[in-house]
Every structure is written in structure tokens, then in C-alpha cells.
Design a protein around this motif. Sequence first.
Motif, PDB file in Angstrom:
ATOM      1  N   VAL A 137     -58.689  61.904 -27.308  1.00 17.51           N
ATOM      2  CA  VAL A 137     -57.414  61.283 -26.663  1.00 17.51           C
ATOM      3  C   VAL A 137     -56.348  61.924 -27.234  1.00 17.51           C
ATOM      4  O   VAL A 137     -55.873  61.926 -28.222  1.00 17.51           O
ATOM      5  CB  VAL A 137     -57.368  59.828 -26.921  1.00 17.51           C
ATOM      6  N   PHE A 138     -55.486  62.448 -26.346  1.00 18.31           N
ATOM      7  CA  PHE A 138     -54.076  63.327 -26.457  1.00 18.31           C
ATOM      8  C   PHE A 138     -53.130  62.623 -25.688  1.00 18.31           C
ATOM      9  O   PHE A 138     -53.190  62.216 -24.547  1.00 18.31           O
ATOM     10  CB  PHE A 138     -54.080  64.684 -26.135  1.00 18.31           C
ATOM     11  N   VAL A 186     -52.895  61.499 -22.271  1.00 20.18           N
ATOM     12  CA  VAL A 186     -51.660  60.556 -21.693  1.00 20.18           C
ATOM     13  C   VAL A 186     -50.456  61.226 -21.643  1.00 20.18           C
ATOM     14  O   VAL A 186     -50.088  61.752 -22.626  1.00 20.18           O
ATOM     15  CB  VAL A 186     -51.760  59.426 -22.469  1.00 20.18           C
ATOM     16  N   VAL A 187     -49.744  61.020 -20.630  1.00 23.52           N
ATOM     17  CA  VAL A 187     -48.254  61.269 -20.644  1.00 23.52           C
ATOM     18  C   VAL A 187     -47.419  60.183 -20.858  1.00 23.52           C
ATOM     19  O   VAL A 187     -47.821  58.962 -20.237  1.00 23.52           O
ATOM     20  CB  VAL A 187     -48.090  62.409 -19.461  1.00 23.52           C
ATOM     21  N   GLN A 188     -46.294  60.421 -21.220  1.00 22.71           N
ATOM     22  CA  GLN A 188     -45.302  59.384 -21.408  1.00 22.71           C
ATOM     23  C   GLN A 188     -44.307  59.202 -20.442  1.00 22.71           C
ATOM     24  O   GLN A 188     -43.466  58.221 -20.290  1.00 22.71           O
ATOM     25  CB  GLN A 188     -44.637  59.194 -22.867  1.00 22.71           C
ATOM     26  N   TRP A 189     -44.203  60.489 -19.583  1.00 19.61           N
ATOM     27  CA  TRP A 189     -43.206  60.400 -18.458  1.00 19.61           C
ATOM     28  C   TRP A 189     -44.001  60.659 -17.267  1.00 19.61           C
ATOM     29  O   TRP A 189     -44.675  61.735 -17.199  1.00 19.61           O
ATOM     30  CB  TRP A 189     -42.196  61.634 -18.825  1.00 19.61           C
ATOM     31  N   GLU A 190     -43.557  60.151 -16.184  1.00 20.62           N
ATOM     32  CA  GLU A 190     -44.395  60.469 -14.962  1.00 20.62           C
ATOM     33  C   GLU A 190     -44.305  62.033 -14.578  1.00 20.62           C
ATOM     34  O   GLU A 190     -45.116  62.654 -13.802  1.00 20.62           O
ATOM     35  CB  GLU A 190     -43.741  59.467 -13.949  1.00 20.62           C
ATOM     36  N   THR A 191     -42.963  62.489 -14.721  1.00 20.91           N
ATOM     37  CA  THR A 191     -42.594  63.797 -14.409  1.00 20.91           C
ATOM     38  C   THR A 191     -43.555  64.958 -15.184  1.00 20.91           C
ATOM     39  O   THR A 191     -43.629  65.761 -14.465  1.00 20.91           O
ATOM     40  CB  THR A 191     -41.373  64.360 -14.926  1.00 20.91           C
ATOM     41  N   MET A 192     -44.131  64.372 -15.982  1.00 26.11           N
ATOM     42  CA  MET A 192     -45.224  65.444 -16.722  1.00 26.11           C
ATOM     43  C   MET A 192     -46.672  65.576 -15.985  1.00 26.11           C
ATOM     44  O   MET A 192     -47.572  66.367 -16.298  1.00 26.11           O
ATOM     45  CB  MET A 192     -45.365  64.935 -18.114  1.00 26.11           C
TER      46      MET A 192
END
Length: 158
Positions: free
Chosen positions: A112-113, A138-144
Motif C-alpha cells: 500500500v503506497f 492512494v493519492v491525497q489530491w484528486e489532481t494526482m
Amino acid sequence: MADKQKKVLFISSVGGHLTQLMQLKPLFEKYDYYLVTEKTIVTKDMAKEHPMSFLVYGARNYPLSYLFKFSYNVLKSLGIFLKKRPDVVVTTGVHTSVPMCYIAKLFRKKVVFIESFAKTSSPTLSGKLVYPIADLFVVQWETMLEHYPKAVHGGSIY
């Protein structure tokens, strides 16, 4: 319900990545957990509170010494992995964590990254390296999601 039988290894470099990893502290009590980070004055005190191992701190701005430290850390990561036998490796990144993620995949364990909170529009090198093998990215910003289309937008862990 806690699953103390599931072994989870949490790993990150020091600094902001470790700060983000420690935001996951509520998960520690749910699993048989273990922490891995780089050894510094700040992190040595953490060993009083958490089961953990240390890797050698290595800044990439000194390429020759970094190469040796990174190589040592790869071997030490393998040793830690074989000793702890985690079912899952969870990381908030950077260079310290990449070898452990690949070792976990070699042994058919879950990875899990969580991409850095600081990255809002461009990927990290460690993210690009681990993305192809991560079971959950998992990204913390939708733009990613533009950079990691198979990722999950999890929002901020702060």
C-alpha cells in the motif's frame, strides 16, 4: 474488529513522510505492526514507544555516499522483511521505502503506497517506481489521478 494476526510493516523516510505515516497511528493498535524509518536523533526516541528498526539516513545530494548507503539499506530491508515476515507493507514513501515494497512483492505480499500530501500536481520518483506493483495506491489530491489513473483518491491523512 482488530486483526492482531495480520502483520503490517509501516515504512517511510524521515521528515514529512514520517509525519504522514504517523497519522496512521490509529491503525497500529488494530494490527501486529512494525515501523521502519531512518535513524536520526528524532527517530531514536520513537523506539521507546514503538517496535521498530532503523535504516541508515542517506541524502541523495551526495551521490557516491548515497549509493553505498542505499545498497546497505536494501540488504538491511531484506533482513528486516525476512525477520518480521509482514503480510502488508504500508508506506508514505520516498527512497527508503522503495526496496521494501519490491521485496514485499517478491514474497507475494501486499503493498500500500500513499503518495505524499505535498505532491499536488506531479508524482514523486518513489511513487512512479512503486505504482506498477502497488496493490493499493492512494493519492491525497484528486489532481494526482491524472498521473496515477488506477489510484484511489483517499483525501488528506492530516
